[in-house]
Design an enzyme around this catalytic site. Structure first.
Site, mmCIF file in Angstrom:
data_model
loop_
_atom_site.group_PDB
_atom_site.id
_atom_site.type_symbol
_atom_site.label_atom_id
_atom_site.label_comp_id
_atom_site.label_asym_id
_atom_site.label_seq_id
_atom_site.Cartn_x
_atom_site.Cartn_y
_atom_site.Cartn_z
ATOM 1 N N ASP A 78 0.755 -1.110 0.016
ATOM 2 C CA ASP A 78 0.019 -0.068 0.063
ATOM 3 C C ASP A 78 0.835 1.242 -0.048
ATOM 4 O O ASP A 78 0.607 2.341 -0.740
ATOM 5 C CB ASP A 78 -0.730 0.079 1.250
ATOM 6 C CG ASP A 78 -2.328 -0.973 0.939
ATOM 7 O OD1 ASP A 78 -2.269 -1.714 0.104
ATOM 8 O OD2 ASP A 78 -3.127 -0.702 1.542
ATOM 9 N N CYS A 119 1.034 -8.391 4.462
ATOM 10 C CA CYS A 119 0.501 -6.987 4.362
ATOM 11 C C CYS A 119 -0.831 -6.996 4.293
ATOM 12 O O CYS A 119 -1.523 -7.994 3.996
ATOM 13 C CB CYS A 119 1.412 -6.283 3.308
ATOM 14 S SG CYS A 119 2.940 -6.081 3.858
ATOM 15 N N ASP A 120 -1.468 -5.677 3.831
ATOM 16 C CA ASP A 120 -2.725 -5.305 4.412
ATOM 17 C C ASP A 120 -3.877 -6.237 3.731
ATOM 18 O O ASP A 120 -4.580 -6.655 4.646
ATOM 19 C CB ASP A 120 -2.986 -3.816 3.668
ATOM 20 C CG ASP A 120 -2.085 -3.072 4.325
ATOM 21 O OD1 ASP A 120 -0.817 -3.349 4.992
ATOM 22 O OD2 ASP A 120 -2.414 -1.600 4.393
ATOM 23 N N LYS A 121 -4.050 -6.397 2.373
ATOM 24 C CA LYS A 121 -5.028 -7.328 2.062
ATOM 25 C C LYS A 121 -4.992 -8.579 1.898
ATOM 26 O O LYS A 121 -5.826 -9.371 1.619
ATOM 27 C CB LYS A 121 -5.571 -6.783 0.624
ATOM 28 C CG LYS A 121 -5.629 -5.275 0.459
ATOM 29 C CD LYS A 121 -6.474 -4.594 1.649
ATOM 30 C CE LYS A 121 -6.179 -2.995 1.585
ATOM 31 N NZ LYS A 121 -5.074 -2.675 2.227
ATOM 32 N N CYS A 191 5.100 -2.522 7.942
ATOM 33 C CA CYS A 191 5.354 -1.274 8.543
ATOM 34 C C CYS A 191 5.216 -1.245 10.255
ATOM 35 O O CYS A 191 4.238 -1.733 10.695
ATOM 36 C CB CYS A 191 4.908 0.077 7.833
ATOM 37 S SG CYS A 191 5.480 -0.158 6.093
ATOM 38 N N GLU A 442 -6.913 4.282 -0.360
ATOM 39 C CA GLU A 442 -6.623 4.783 1.442
ATOM 40 C C GLU A 442 -6.202 6.539 1.038
ATOM 41 O O GLU A 442 -5.710 6.901 -0.124
ATOM 42 C CB GLU A 442 -5.411 4.294 1.695
ATOM 43 C CG GLU A 442 -5.884 2.652 2.167
ATOM 44 C CD GLU A 442 -4.706 2.200 2.776
ATOM 45 O OE1 GLU A 442 -5.013 1.134 3.564
ATOM 46 O OE2 GLU A 442 -3.477 2.537 2.581
ATOM 47 N N SER A 468 -5.556 4.628 5.573
ATOM 48 C CA SER A 468 -4.376 3.651 5.838
ATOM 49 C C SER A 468 -4.340 3.618 7.435
ATOM 50 O O SER A 468 -4.697 4.658 8.193
ATOM 51 C CB SER A 468 -3.106 4.508 5.381
ATOM 52 O OG SER A 468 -1.946 3.886 5.993
#
Length: 556
Positions: A78, A119-121, A191, A442, A468
């Site tokens: 992202d 990570c995110d998704k 992160c 985001e 985010s």
């Protein structure tokens, strides 16, 4: 075993010949087939170490009597996709990941799975797939990044985005920005703050789908390699006991995860992903569930961007289990829920210890008596909107001001950095929802610009897009219905007064009903921004943010 459908009997001799082509021995063909879903790639910092995690999982599976077989899953960074067309492709990968993993696992009849996301998704996509496929499954993530160090203070990616805003405001030199650029992301891993990736990896522990430390052991620690080996062993134990994801991801487990979310102060994106995961197990998750849970769940952690602590600090303080123990001690969790260990949540956390009450506040000395997230409703968001209230400064908890209206993110950023947004304004960014974006981008760039320019305690931002986990301030997203569907956010005009009341869960447009009705009659749907390819198909099927942006056939 399930894989016998593919490899046993005379009828399946052709399949066995293809397994021979892979170099399988007769002994290996007879073992349970364990798919290891590897999210490794060379463009996402949180995924560059996953090859090592996968190799450790393979050792664990083999040691425990299974036959490990690796296949891939995609992942988008992202941070790299932020601020350009690439961000339209972030959320949409969640469903691609779920769909492709379902295809691979069922086509090849795996007996069990180990998911290796980060990570995110990637994390929610694989949790959705696990629920669909429903064979014994364990998660082990790639782990969080260590925090950067600048001037004796810890820093992270959100600091980098805010540095760009500070430079635009003349508060930071180019050399200072360059130092941030070189130091805020010092290692591989997701992160280092409580952003979306780490939120979802922590909630995987809370759901019972990952082993202790899944969300917090840093990516560069050897302890994570050990964790991966244990995950491989654990999935074989689940296979032998026939424990499956739908035995674990029950309604009670999902509500447990939402409770832990409130205590940790997770990303607002969890309010997209928990409903989508719940949908896969047949639980109709209303985002309004967040408010009664938040009302009784104290916020115990202020990790970046809400505060000065990072994932490595949470890990040293006892991790997710220590947070869960604080909650369980006052009966805020259902401790009878099953987990991938073969034991209940209560059994798993009984010996957990809070080693640092500054990082994990004791239950009787919380940062706030209410949880990290809140769902706001009102005539501007009849179906709800989401704010990370643990990251909102006190003076912005109640705010009203004139709307500054933008129909895309780029126009808003230009106005913010151009000094056209002033104290008291309420920035409205619309037509950026799941369908209108498409892809529900985001808004870290505009929120960081607002913070970097020193407006974080005086300017709010409202959008039908999302934020985010690195965003902070009075950032209210997921406004539903979205503008592309004719939601009230589409009717806002420049200068309208918007009233925000987070303690009372209200988001109101100070325009009378007759005027709004007249505006509604005059409103016309916009032409789709994208008419070809995957995004067009996605836009035709996706629902609003309040339903987790799930896909439905023939959705209008």
């Amino acid at each position: 075993m399930k894989s016998d459908n593919m490899k046993a009997g005379m009828q399946q001799a052709p399949a066995r010949s293809l397994l021979n082509a892979l170099g399988f021995t007769p002994e290996e063909i007879k073992k349970p087939l364990v798919g290891i879903v590897s999210s490794y790639n060379e463009i996402v910092p949180g995924h560059m170490n996953i090859d090592k995690i996968v190799n450790a999982v393979k050792l664990g599976v083999a040691e425990a009597g299974g036959m490990p077989v690796v296949f891939p899953a995609i992942a988008v960074c992202d941070g790299i996709a932020m601020g350009h067309i690439g961000m339209k492709y972030s959320l949409v990968t969640r469903d691609l990941i779920a769909d492709s993993t379902e295809c691979m696992a069922i086509a090849h009849q795996f007996d069990a799975l180990v998911m290796v996301p980060n990570c995110d998704k990637n994390v929610p996509g694989l949790l959705m797939a696990a629920a669909r496929i429903n064979v014994p499954t364990v998660f082990v993530s790639g782990g969080p990044m260590l925090a950067g160090h600048i001037g004796g203070k810890k820093r992270s990616l959100s600091s980098m985005f805010e540095a760009v805003g500070a430079n635009a405001a003349g508060k930071m030199t180019l050399d200072e920005v360059t130092e941030y650029e070189e130091k805020v992301c010092p290692t591989c891993g997701s992160c280092s703050g409580m952003y979306t990736a780490n939120s979802m990896n922590c909630l995987t522990e809370a759901l019972g789908m990952g082993l202790r430390g899944n969300g917090t052991i840093p990516a560069v620690y050897s302890e994570r390699i050990k964790l991966a080996k244990h995950a491989g062993m654990a999935v074989m134990d689940m296979y032998n006991k026939n424990i499956r994801p739908r035995d674990i991801m029950t309604k009670d487990a999902i509500l447990n995860a939402l409770t832990v979310d409130m205590a940790l102060g997770c990303s607002t994106n969890s309010m997209l992903h928990l409903p989508a995961i719940a949908h896969e197990v047949g639980f109709d998750f209303d985002i309004a569930f967040a408010n009664p849970i938040s009302e009784k769940t104290p916020n115990l952690c202020h990790l970046a961007p809400a505060g000065p602590t990072y994932m490595e600090d949470l890990n040293e303080a006892g991790g997710v289990y220590a947070v869960m123990k604080e909650l369980a001690d006052v009966e805020l969790l259902n401790t009878e829920c099953m987990t991938v260990t073969g034991k209940t949540i209560g059994e798993n956390i009984q010996n957990a210890v809070n080693r640092n009450p500054e990082v994990i506040r004791p239950i009787d000395k919380p940062y706030s008596k209410t949880g990290g997230l809140a769902v706001l409703k009102g005539n501007l968001a009849p179906d709800g909107s989401v704010v990370k209230r643990s990251a909102v400064v006190e003076e912005m908890m109640v705010h009203e001001g004139p709307a500054r209206v933008f129909d895309c993110e780029e126009d808003a950023i230009e106005a913010i950095k151009g000094g056209k947004i002033v104290e008291g304004d309420v920035v409205v960014i619309r037509y950026e929802g799941p369908k209108g974006g498409p892809g529900m981008r985001e808004m870290l760039n505009p929120t960081s610009a607002i913070a970097g320019m020193g407006l974080g305690s005086s300017v709010a931002l409202i959008t039908d897009g999302r934020f985010s986990g690195a965003s902070r301030g009075a950032s209210i997203g997921h406004v539903s219905p979205e503008a592309a569907l004719g939601g009230p956010i589409a009717l806002v005009k420049e200068g309208d007064i918007i009233k925000i009341d987070i303690p009372n869960l209200k988001l109101e447009l100070d325009v009378d009903d007759k005027e709004l009705e007249q505006r509604r009659k005059e409103w016309k749907p916009r032409e789709p921004k994208v008419t070809t390819g995957y995004l067009a198909r996605y836009a035709s099927m996706v629902t609003s943010g309040n339903r987790g942006a799930i896909l439905e056939v023939n959705n209008k």
